[in-house]
Write a protein that holds these residues in place. Sequence first.
Motif: not given
Lengths: 103, 169
Positions: A60-65, A49-52
């Motif tokens: 939790t925002v992951l670092t995966k592409p 999804t979008t970061r926001v």
Amino acid sequence: MAKAQPTPPGPEVEEAPAAAPTVEELLGTDDPYELVRAKDATTGAEYTTTRVAALNAGSTVLTKPARDQFGQIVPTKTVLDLRAETNPTDADADAPGNTNPQE
Amino acid sequence: MPTTVPPGFVADASLRVWVVTTIANTAAPTVAEINAGTTIDATCYLTNGFTPDAAVATISDDRLCLAQILEDKGVTTWSISELEYIFDVQNAASVSNKLYAGLPENAQVFIVARYGMNVDTAAAAGQKVDVFPSKMGPPVKLPPERNTKGRVKQKPFVNGVVQRDVALV
């Protein structure tokens, strides 16, 4: 002789909990509409999804592409509770949505 | 015997539409999935209704022995008309922008619709819902018009098996 009474502990001074950072603060200077992989804490699912939107959802925002090698959005990875799927109890047998009824 | 008039239900504010990120089993969506933090209650963002449709092809069945051409039911194509909803692109984290931010192009979501119940009623087990697995098209900003809110339109493409009248568990 009267025993000295221990001094009752005074009221504990509770520190006010630090206010949780707002979505705007978490965003900082990041692009709010950047696509990211995120993990939902309640279901354990990973989704794109979008970061926001991820921050709005408390994920939790992951670092995966967020995109695969072909540029497509990485699909949602759903987490299944396999124990619930494979070990229904007698009480579950007639439950609506039970996909594994007992004989 | 007097005629009985069935009361039906009042349609006003009787439809609730959720955009759900993950549903493990679309035949039995759970209340937890509907109430997940990632779910967006789209109902109050939508400005032009919610219109699913099912186009059913007709099989023409022409027999030599008949003076009539028979027909049969062909395949069904489910679709949902473009969603129109409010947005606030300059304030990305604004509550008014939540649906826009949560529906990027190509996002795979489940659109869950609950009919026939007051919109404020919380999701609960046993409630019947329709589930439309959908891939979202690009959001298109509508030209500003006087005396309206800024809106976008976005087409959901139904790309999974639609479930009708399945119960929340």
